[in-house]
Structures are given as C-alpha cells and as structure tokens.
Design a protein around this motif. Sequence first.
Motif, PDB file in Angstrom:
ATOM      1  N   SER A   1       0.830  -1.199   0.000  1.00  0.00           N
ATOM      2  CA  SER A   1       0.000   0.000   0.000  1.00  0.00           C
ATOM      3  C   SER A   1       0.871   1.259   0.000  1.00  0.00           C
ATOM      4  CB  SER A   1      -0.923   0.000   1.225  1.00  0.00           C
ATOM      5  OG  SER A   1      -0.153  -0.033   2.417  1.00  0.00           O
ATOM      6  N   MET A   2       0.285   2.379  -0.336  1.00  0.00           N
ATOM      7  CA  MET A   2       1.009   3.642  -0.411  1.00  0.00           C
ATOM      8  C   MET A   2       0.762   4.460   0.856  1.00  0.00           C
ATOM      9  SD  MET A   2       0.233   7.112  -0.979  1.00  0.00           S
ATOM     10  CE  MET A   2      -1.223   7.172  -2.015  1.00  0.00           C
ATOM     11  N   LYS A   3       1.796   5.163   1.329  1.00  0.00           N
ATOM     12  CA  LYS A   3       1.615   6.072   2.453  1.00  0.00           C
ATOM     13  C   LYS A   3       2.197   7.434   2.095  1.00  0.00           C
ATOM     14  CE  LYS A   3       5.816   4.687   4.966  1.00  0.00           C
ATOM     15  NZ  LYS A   3       6.342   4.138   6.234  1.00  0.00           N
ATOM     16  N   VAL A   4       1.557   8.508   2.573  1.00  0.00           N
ATOM     17  CA  VAL A   4       1.994   9.879   2.321  1.00  0.00           C
ATOM     18  C   VAL A   4       3.005  10.283   3.389  1.00  0.00           C
ATOM     19  CG1 VAL A   4       1.256  12.275   2.133  1.00  0.00           C
ATOM     20  CG2 VAL A   4      -0.202  10.443   1.231  1.00  0.00           C
ATOM     21  N   THR A   5       4.067  10.975   2.965  1.00  0.00           N
ATOM     22  CA  THR A   5       5.093  11.445   3.901  1.00  0.00           C
ATOM     23  C   THR A   5       5.256  12.962   3.762  1.00  0.00           C
ATOM     24  OG1 THR A   5       7.005  11.295   2.403  1.00  0.00           O
ATOM     25  CG2 THR A   5       6.291   9.258   3.490  1.00  0.00           C
ATOM     26  N   ASN A   6       6.166  13.529   4.547  1.00  0.00           N
ATOM     27  CA  ASN A   6       6.433  14.967   4.452  1.00  0.00           C
ATOM     28  C   ASN A   6       7.823  15.258   3.894  1.00  0.00           C
ATOM     29  OD1 ASN A   6       8.028  14.178   6.559  1.00  0.00           O
ATOM     30  ND2 ASN A   6       7.059  15.479   8.113  1.00  0.00           N
ATOM     31  N   SER A   7       8.431  14.255   3.226  1.00  0.00           N
ATOM     32  CA  SER A   7       9.772  14.423   2.670  1.00  0.00           C
ATOM     33  C   SER A   7       9.725  14.444   1.153  1.00  0.00           C
ATOM     34  CB  SER A   7      10.694  13.288   3.138  1.00  0.00           C
ATOM     35  OG  SER A   7      11.948  13.361   2.480  1.00  0.00           O
TER      36      SER A   7
ATOM     37  N   ARG B   1      12.776  -1.204  -4.266  1.00  0.00           N
ATOM     38  CA  ARG B   1      11.463  -0.559  -4.233  1.00  0.00           C
ATOM     39  C   ARG B   1      11.378   0.435  -3.082  1.00  0.00           C
ATOM     40  NH1 ARG B   1       7.417  -1.114  -8.165  1.00  0.00           N
ATOM     41  NH2 ARG B   1       5.851  -0.976  -6.500  1.00  0.00           N
ATOM     42  N   ASN B   2      12.403   0.455  -2.258  1.00  0.00           N
ATOM     43  CA  ASN B   2      12.422   1.366  -1.115  1.00  0.00           C
ATOM     44  C   ASN B   2      12.865   2.746  -1.583  1.00  0.00           C
ATOM     45  OD1 ASN B   2      12.769   2.751   1.273  1.00  0.00           O
ATOM     46  ND2 ASN B   2      13.888   1.121   2.309  1.00  0.00           N
ATOM     47  N   GLY B   3      11.905   3.644  -1.753  1.00  0.00           N
ATOM     48  CA  GLY B   3      12.200   4.983  -2.255  1.00  0.00           C
ATOM     49  C   GLY B   3      12.439   6.008  -1.169  1.00  0.00           C
ATOM     50  N   SER B   4      12.781   5.544   0.038  1.00  0.00           N
ATOM     51  CA  SER B   4      13.065   6.471   1.137  1.00  0.00           C
ATOM     52  C   SER B   4      14.503   6.957   1.009  1.00  0.00           C
ATOM     53  CB  SER B   4      12.852   5.763   2.487  1.00  0.00           C
ATOM     54  OG  SER B   4      13.113   6.647   3.555  1.00  0.00           O
ATOM     55  N   PHE B   5      14.698   7.992   0.193  1.00  0.00           N
ATOM     56  CA  PHE B   5      16.037   8.509  -0.092  1.00  0.00           C
ATOM     57  C   PHE B   5      16.334   9.731   0.776  1.00  0.00           C
ATOM     58  CE2 PHE B   5      14.996   6.978  -4.648  1.00  0.00           C
ATOM     59  CZ  PHE B   5      15.300   5.673  -4.297  1.00  0.00           C
ATOM     60  N   SER B   6      17.620  10.062   0.861  1.00  0.00           N
ATOM     61  CA  SER B   6      18.050  11.254   1.583  1.00  0.00           C
ATOM     62  C   SER B   6      19.281  11.812   0.882  1.00  0.00           C
ATOM     63  CB  SER B   6      18.368  10.921   3.043  1.00  0.00           C
ATOM     64  OG  SER B   6      19.412   9.958   3.124  1.00  0.00           O
ATOM     65  N   VAL B   7      19.659  13.027   1.241  1.00  0.00           N
ATOM     66  CA  VAL B   7      20.837  13.667   0.652  1.00  0.00           C
ATOM     67  C   VAL B   7      21.981  13.586   1.662  1.00  0.00           C
ATOM     68  CG1 VAL B   7      21.782  15.785  -0.333  1.00  0.00           C
ATOM     69  CG2 VAL B   7      19.351  15.212  -0.678  1.00  0.00           C
ATOM     70  N   ASN B   8      23.128  13.006   1.239  1.00  0.00           N
ATOM     71  CA  ASN B   8      24.251  12.869   2.162  1.00  0.00           C
ATOM     72  C   ASN B   8      25.060  14.171   2.262  1.00  0.00           C
ATOM     73  OD1 ASN B   8      25.898  12.994  -0.106  1.00  0.00           O
ATOM     74  ND2 ASN B   8      26.421  10.828  -0.087  1.00  0.00           N
TER      75      ASN B   8
END
Length: 256
Positions: free
Chosen positions: A79-85, A113-120
Amino acid sequence: MNGLYIGSMGMINYQQHLNVHANNIANAQTTGFKVDQMTSKVYASEKTYRSDSNGRTLIGTIEHSVVPNAVHVNLVPGSMKVTNSNTDFYLEDAPGQTTFFVVGKNDTQYLTRNGSFSVNEEGYLQTSGNAYVLDVNGDRIRMETGGDVTVDTQGKLRNAQTGVEIATLQTRAVDRETANQLEKHAFEMFTVQDTNINELPLGTAKIYNYMLENSNTDMTKEMSSLMVNQRMVQASQRVMHSFDKVYEKEANELLK
C-alpha cells in the motif's frame, strides 16, 4: 532407520518455512519490503505394485519426506503512504510489470522498491543503506543545495524554486519470468541472477514524491502460516520420538 530420517528431514523443512515467515513478519513495517514464499519438494518416491496371478499391477507411489525447494519473492505491490519528505519516492506500476529504482554500491548495481532517499553530506541522493541513487546515464545524482525537489511521473527531478532540471531517475522493469531470478540483499535491494541490470527493460511505472510504498506483508496470512508450520515441526518431532522408541525396543530384544 528410515522413520528417523523422514522425521528429521520434515522437521528441517518446516523449520526453514518458519524462518521465512518469521522474517516476513519482522519486516512488516519495512518500506518497500517484499515477502518471500518458500516451496518444498518430495525428497524421494518409489512405485508400489500389487502382485497376483496375473502379474504385477502398479497401484501408486509412496513419497518419502520433503525438503526445501526454493524461495520466491512476492512482488505484489504494498500500500502507499503519504510522507512529508520531498526525497521520498513511490512507484505506481503498470499492469504486468514491477518497476524498481536503480542504485549503486561498491561498484555493483541493485534494484530497490524502497524509495526512502536522503541527501548525504556530499549532496548525493542515497538510500537508507548508503547506496547511491543512479540517473538514466548510470551516474550518481547530486542534488542542488537549498530548496525542495519536484518530480514528474517520468522521474525527472527539478529544483522546486528555480525549475532547473537536476537529473532523471533510472528505473528498470521486471516481468513475471525475471522475478523468479531475483536475489535478495540487505536494505531491500535485489540483483538478477545471471543478468546485468542494464539489460533489463526501462521501467514503466509513474513516479511520485512525498509518498512511499509499505511492505506487502499480510500479517493475517503470515501468522496463520507460522502456526501451521510450527505444528508441522512438532509433528515431525513426534514421528522421530516414536521411531526412536521402536528402535530402542528392537535393540533391547536383540540383546536378550
């Protein structure tokens, strides 16, 4: 001694199933996680015949024990969840295919499939496992300092304030046949057995940010399967115990 072997092999088989289901349950809250499904196969079988005046007639087969066969990845979307990032990305698949982001770590390309990315600290877009997110040219994506990022459905990243194009996310698609060749790695990453990721077709999914894909773990199903396999382990133990008593009695009779 066949009874002991059958019981022990059954116990090992169902214990492996338990491990798979336990891992699925443990990752029920892991972003982009795909559950594993384990299959078993018959270890050995023999034909059984009935003998009479007309000769022998085949009446069936006897199957001796089961052993683990293979572990398959279930690619049903979570399922899809909305985030604030603005660096959280979600893939909306086209029918018949599963699309993955392409990332790189230690000179190896992976699918995820894990699209939880961040900027290093160096400004590069990376995964939670410190793999670099790659663009359509196979290069690391370096984000502009300051400002949010927007993405269109084709994966093109832009600075939200200036509209300057940053890069285009590289995605690759996996069909049902290729799905059987997926090999899991840490941090929800995959490789494809005997296949270069660059040889896979380009992804067809629509891409959105401020969204993530949840794990596709079905807790009701996994808990039910866990209990069933736990009972099978216990049944195999009882088989071993029963045959152990029989063999112990036979050994004592021989010593008299």
